[in-house]
Write an enzyme that holds these catalytic residues in place. Structure first.
Site, PDB file in Angstrom:
ATOM      1  NE  ARG A   1     -32.628 -34.009 -23.810  1.00  0.00           N
ATOM      2  CZ  ARG A   1     -32.878 -32.621 -23.334  1.00  0.00           C
ATOM      3  NH1 ARG A   1     -32.505 -32.320 -21.669  1.00  0.00           N
ATOM      4  NH2 ARG A   1     -33.441 -31.863 -23.134  1.00  0.00           N
TER       5      ARG A   1
ATOM      6  NE  ARG B   1     -30.853 -30.149 -24.557  1.00  0.00           N
ATOM      7  CZ  ARG B   1     -30.947 -29.225 -24.131  1.00  0.00           C
ATOM      8  NH1 ARG B   1     -30.357 -29.274 -23.008  1.00  0.00           N
ATOM      9  NH2 ARG B   1     -32.059 -28.665 -24.822  1.00  0.00           N
TER      10      ARG B   1
ATOM     11  CG  ASN C   1     -28.607 -31.542 -13.001  1.00  0.00           C
ATOM     12  OD1 ASN C   1     -28.179 -30.158 -13.904  1.00  0.00           O
ATOM     13  ND2 ASN C   1     -29.592 -31.736 -13.313  1.00  0.00           N
TER      14      ASN C   1
ATOM     15  N   PRO D   1     -29.147 -23.345 -13.504  1.00  0.00           N
ATOM     16  CG  PRO D   1     -28.162 -22.549 -15.923  1.00  0.00           C
ATOM     17  CD  PRO D   1     -27.889 -23.074 -14.633  1.00  0.00           C
ATOM     18  CG  ASN D   2     -33.328 -22.191 -17.216  1.00  0.00           C
ATOM     19  OD1 ASN D   2     -34.313 -21.277 -16.855  1.00  0.00           O
ATOM     20  ND2 ASN D   2     -32.756 -22.519 -18.069  1.00  0.00           N
TER      21      ASN D   2
ATOM     22  CB  ALA E   1     -27.747 -24.451 -20.371  1.00  0.00           C
TER      23      ALA E   1
ATOM     24  CD  GLU F   1     -22.079 -33.588 -16.607  1.00  0.00           C
ATOM     25  OE1 GLU F   1     -22.102 -33.395 -17.596  1.00  0.00           O
ATOM     26  OE2 GLU F   1     -20.602 -34.085 -16.048  1.00  0.00           O
TER      27      GLU F   1
ATOM     28  CG  HIS G   1     -26.633 -34.354 -17.232  1.00  0.00           C
ATOM     29  ND1 HIS G   1     -26.958 -32.320 -16.923  1.00  0.00           N
ATOM     30  CD2 HIS G   1     -25.499 -34.528 -16.848  1.00  0.00           C
ATOM     31  CE1 HIS G   1     -26.004 -32.191 -16.923  1.00  0.00           C
ATOM     32  NE2 HIS G   1     -25.254 -33.153 -16.869  1.00  0.00           N
ATOM     33  CG  LEU G   2     -33.843 -34.388 -13.461  1.00  0.00           C
ATOM     34  CD1 LEU G   2     -34.007 -33.102 -13.646  1.00  0.00           C
ATOM     35  CD2 LEU G   2     -33.782 -35.257 -13.202  1.00  0.00           C
ATOM     36  CB  SER G   3     -32.966 -36.012 -19.629  1.00  0.00           C
ATOM     37  OG  SER G   3     -32.023 -35.032 -20.135  1.00  0.00           O
TER      38      SER G   3
ATOM     39  NE  ARG H   1     -35.603 -26.665 -18.527  1.00  0.00           N
ATOM     40  CZ  ARG H   1     -35.075 -26.682 -18.037  1.00  0.00           C
ATOM     41  NH1 ARG H   1     -34.382 -27.499 -17.474  1.00  0.00           N
ATOM     42  NH2 ARG H   1     -34.779 -26.895 -19.790  1.00  0.00           N
TER      43      ARG H   1
ATOM     44  CE1 TYR I   1     -34.070 -31.317 -18.276  1.00  0.00           C
ATOM     45  CE2 TYR I   1     -35.556 -30.094 -19.700  1.00  0.00           C
ATOM     46  CZ  TYR I   1     -34.346 -30.614 -19.538  1.00  0.00           C
ATOM     47  OH  TYR I   1     -33.295 -29.915 -20.423  1.00  0.00           O
TER      48      TYR I   1
END
Length: 147
Positions: free
Chosen positions: A106, A110, A73, A9-10, A76, A97, A99-101, A17, A22
């Site tokens: 964070r 998360r 990825n 999502p997103n 959320a 798995e 993730h960009l960040s 965004r 990101y």
């Protein structure tokens, strides 16, 4: 030989965004870079993005017998989806798995990943290069498993 790249999502909003978190690279650009890198390693890359958990689960199920591994990825859903975790366990394919960040730097919520419990490994915090690193990790894992 095929790798399935799934984005949750997103992630369709990448490039516009929260660019401070990101980055400015779009999902289409990430898919193109990742596809080129996978092809250079001898793999075809199928890519799918969905904002719907069930679509991601169906894609994971469909990968069994068709793909050698998955780069995921989950956005959320990483922090909430036992259903995605169960789908991964059910198909018995290696999953990286991504993730960009750096999700561990964070917000505390998360830091929890249901995906990590069933993934070969997790790559986070390298922006779009996280996907390139994920291809390398998955190819290395597949090569090691074959020997």
């Amino acid at each position: 030989m095929t790798i399935l790249l799934l984005n949750g999502p997103n992630l369709n909003l990448l490039g516009t965004r929260q660019t401070s978190v990101y980055g400015a690279t779009t999902l289409s650009e990430i898919e193109t870079l990742t596809r080129s890198h996978a092809e250079a390693a001898g793999y075809k890359l199928d890519a799918l993005q969905s904002n719907h958990e069930g679509v991601l689960i169906d894609a994971i199920h469909s990968a069994k017998g068709k793909s050698q591994g998955i780069i995921l990825n989950a956005g959320a859903y990483t922090h909430t989806s036992i259903a995605l975790m169960d789908a991964i366990s059910s198909v018995e394919l290696p999953v990286i798995e991504v993730h960009l960040s750096n999700i561990h730097a964070r917000e505390p919520f998360r830091h929890q990943s249901y995906i990590a419990r069933v993934a070969v490994g997790q790559i986070a915090g390298f922006g779009p290069d996280s996907y390139i690193l994920a291809v390398d990790a998955l190819v290395a894992h597949l090569s090691e498993a074959a020997s």
